[in-house]
Scaffold this active site. Structure first.
Site, short mmCIF file in Angstrom:
data_model
loop_
_atom_site.label_atom_id
_atom_site.label_comp_id
_atom_site.label_asym_id
_atom_site.label_seq_id
_atom_site.Cartn_x
_atom_site.Cartn_y
_atom_site.Cartn_z
N GLU A 64 -29.79 31.15 -40.69
CA GLU A 64 -29.02 32.12 -39.88
C GLU A 64 -29.84 33.34 -39.43
OE1 GLU A 64 -26.68 29.32 -41.74
OE2 GLU A 64 -27.91 30.78 -42.81
N ASP A 107 -32.07 24.47 -43.39
CA ASP A 107 -30.96 25.19 -44.01
C ASP A 107 -31.29 26.68 -44.04
OD1 ASP A 107 -28.53 25.48 -45.28
OD2 ASP A 107 -29.24 24.82 -47.24
N ASP A 156 -21.46 25.25 -46.23
CA ASP A 156 -21.04 25.09 -47.62
C ASP A 156 -19.52 25.21 -47.74
OD1 ASP A 156 -23.69 24.89 -48.14
OD2 ASP A 156 -23.91 26.87 -49.04
#
Length: 639
Positions: free
Chosen positions: A240, A237, A313
């Site tokens: 990015e 997670d 999300d």
């Protein structure tokens, strides 16, 4: 980017990992109004302008001309979808965060108590010791190996989170090792880059370095990752990467990677490289024998070779449920077949109707996970009353019964790059009425799914393509001609799904608590005849977890074909041997126009038998029960 018109499908692959702007301009049909006749000036045109911040122009045009050829061409460039372990196709239960080991065991027991199958339970960042990855909270998770063994006795798995930021902590050996071996991204001054994320001040592993990836992979070894077992899998997670103190909440563009590359040049590759290193770590951990499961939030062209992604999300409202369908369709067209959206919405609390509808929609997507934020109310499926629990149980049980079909579709994606989820135009490329439809879609070539994504709906409109097609409602077996838009009444229990005439779908029969038990169940075969009275389909089987299907050709691929009243089960591939005892318990044939005088079953090496059957004239449905024919054996049924 994929472009399609009735006679051609094209693709453009712009290979660049820097910040890229894509400007799309559409033009409509224009007509010449000059008398005496109107003339069409030009076909509608779409103009696309690509602008990347750095790098070279590396652009490939994929000529198709069919959608299937386009998918194969893209896979030849970037890779085919990995074949996941079977458990990964089951239901996943996740929350930020399950509090402690007792909480995990309680949730696990709750699924059994309410007869809801599931395969994986997940732990978010709070399971660690102070947000230090590869560690366990000593108070709340003091015996992680025993927790995993408790789950493994039920053939269930544990997934933990592992993010790319590393807490700056000179007393932590893993941080010191990464620092001393030069595994962190640097700032423009040549110092280790520091930003803030969940642990506070953090440094970020430089996954663009092969040495860093190899070091990170070794961190998953059972000897190094204390408290881990072979039934532990991973979630990447925040990759990015997320930098709470950075511009646009990510890493500054002038941060420096291995080889003096600036972050601006490879930003969109960062998560891809972490995903790659994690997958390699799990494969190495198993001695190269077991298929990994790794979910990643950030991805790039080629991430399909590594595992699964999700849409990030989302919010617990109807709009987010509705857009989840075109989002996963877009990912599927871009080669990312193993994708899904968090059930129920990550942020905020869903009303019961929304939650049920979300389970119904997500069960018809490849990756099926319930997930919620730590500020939301608990959301286990049995917390909303008996009616909601029953509805969710039914949906999840139906997902498990359809897993033989799902697994076969993954085999097709792995070998021929066919996406599991397909916009209608992929299967009906010449029908312009399908081009703008993104509320319903094809699941493989056989099933048309139309999840309900709006509140209070009592009727839904479904486009059934193909004027020469026949469609069967999988619940009622009612038959509908294609080439029309159907108005279908719905209740909260209704999930409109239709089987296409000319197809064969295999399902598991009976109940199970997870995919390991599912493998022991018999199968049912549903044959949906087209207007010519024919149908065909495939079933793929292997051990569900190892690479033996690849390395030793230990698999079974069977084809079911029906022609002139004869249903045949034969090998679909000259390759592959898999000694399995899976049996076909029943066969249902849809579209049989009259009651047959007899049904004869012939199995290789056995005498012909006359089988008992039931025929429903109202829906032209023939069911042959208790046939008990082995999948791996040649046989035929004559009606």
């Amino acid at each position: 980017m994929v472009a399609h018109k009735p006679d051609r499908t094209l693709g453009v692959f712009w290979l660049n990992a820097s910040e890229t702007f894509i400007n799309i301009q559409y033009s409509d049909h224009q007509e010449d109004e000059t008398p005496p006749v109107k003339r069409r000036r030009a076909d509608p045109q779409t103009d696309v302008h690509w602008l990347s911040e750095s790098g070279m122009i590396d652009c490939m045009v994929l000529l198709g001309p069919s959608p299937q050829q386009l998918f194969a061409q893209y896979a030849q460039l970037t890779g085919y979808q990995a074949l996941p372990p079977l458990f990964a196709l089951g239901y996943h239960q996740c929350r930020w965060n399950y509090i402690d080991e007792a909480d995990v065991k309680s949730v696990d027991a709750g699924f059994d108590r309410h007869s809801i199958p599931y395969d994986v339970i997940w732990l978010d960042i709070e399971h660690t010791d102070g947000k230090r990855y590869f560690t366990w909270d000593p108070v709340h998770f003091p015996e992680p190996a025993k927790l995993q063994q408790h789950l493994e006795k039920k053939n269930r798995k544990l997934v933990i989170i592992s993010d790319p930021h590393i807490k700056v902590d000179p007393s932590w050996s893993l941080y010191c090792e990464a620092r001393d071996r030069g595994h962190f991204v640097k700032d423009r001054e040549g110092q280790i880059f520091k930003g803030s994320c969940w642990p506070g001040e953090s440094s970020y592993l430089d996954f663009s370095s092969s040495a860093t990836r190899a070091w990170y992979s070794r961190c998953f070894g059972l000897d190094k990752y204390k408290g881990s077992t072979p039934s532990l899998f991973v979630w990447n997670d925040m990759n990015e990467p997320s930098v709470f103190s950075g511009p646009e909440l990510t890493m500054p563009k002038d941060a420096v990677h291995c080889g003096d590359w600036e972050h601006r040049d490879l930003h969109n590759l960062y998560g891809f490289y972490q995903h790659m290193a994690t997958v390699e770590g799990l494969i190495t951990r198993s001695g190269g024998l077991e298929r990994p499961f790794v979910l990643s939030r950030s991805f790039f062209a080629g991430s399909q070779r590594l595992g699964a992604v999700w849409t990030g999300d989302n919010v617990a409202n109807w709009e987010y449920l509705k857009i989840s369908v075109p989002m996963v369709l877009s990912l599927s067209l871009a080669g990312i077949a193993f994708c899904g959206a968090d059930v129920g919405g990550f942020i905020q609390d869903p009303e019961p109707e929304l939650l049920v509808r979300w389970y119904q929609a997500a069960a018809l997507q490849p990756f099926f996970r319930g997930h919620s934020a730590n500020v939301t109310n608990r959301r286990e499926p049995w917390l909303f009353g008996d009616e909601v629990t029953a509805a969710i149980r039914t949906v999840i049980q139906q997902r498990y019964s359809l897993l033989p079909y799902w697994y076969t579709l993954f085999h097709q994606a792995h070998t021929s790059a066919l996406p599991l989820l397909r916009p209608l135009w992929v299967e009906f490329p010449e029908e312009e009425s399908t081009f703008s439809v993104d509320s319903h879609y094809m699941l493989g070539g056989a099933l048309l799914a139309c999840p309900v994504t709006e509140p209070g709906i009592q009727e839904i409109k479904v486009l059934l393509p193909g004027s020469d097609e026949i469609w069967y409602d999988i619940h009622s077996a009612l038959v509908y001609k294609g080439g029309r838009t159907l108005s279908l009444p719905v209740t909260l229990d209704t999930v409109p799904v239709f089987q296409r005439g000319g197809s064969v779908v295999c399902r598991s029969v009976g109940s199970c608590s997870c995919t390991a038990e599912l493998r022991q169940l018999p199968l049912s075969v549903t044959v949906a005849l087209n207007s010519q009275g024919t149908a065909d389909g495939e079933l793929y089987l292997d051990d569900g977890h190892s690479f033996r299907y690849r390395d030793r050709k230990v698999f079974c691929l069977r084809r079911f074909s029906m022609l002139s009243g004869r249903l045949l089960c034969r090998p679909a591939s000259e390759e592959g041997t898999f000694d399995c005892n899976t049996v076909i318990q029943s066969v249902t044939i849809l579209g049989v126009k009259s009651k047959p005088s007899a049904v004869i079953v012939h199995a290789s090496g056995a005498k012909d038998i006359s089988a008992a059957f039931q025929y429903m004239e109202t829906c032209c449905k023939l069911t042959v029960n208790s046939v008990n024919l082995r999948v791996a054996m040649d046989w035929e049924i004559q009606i």
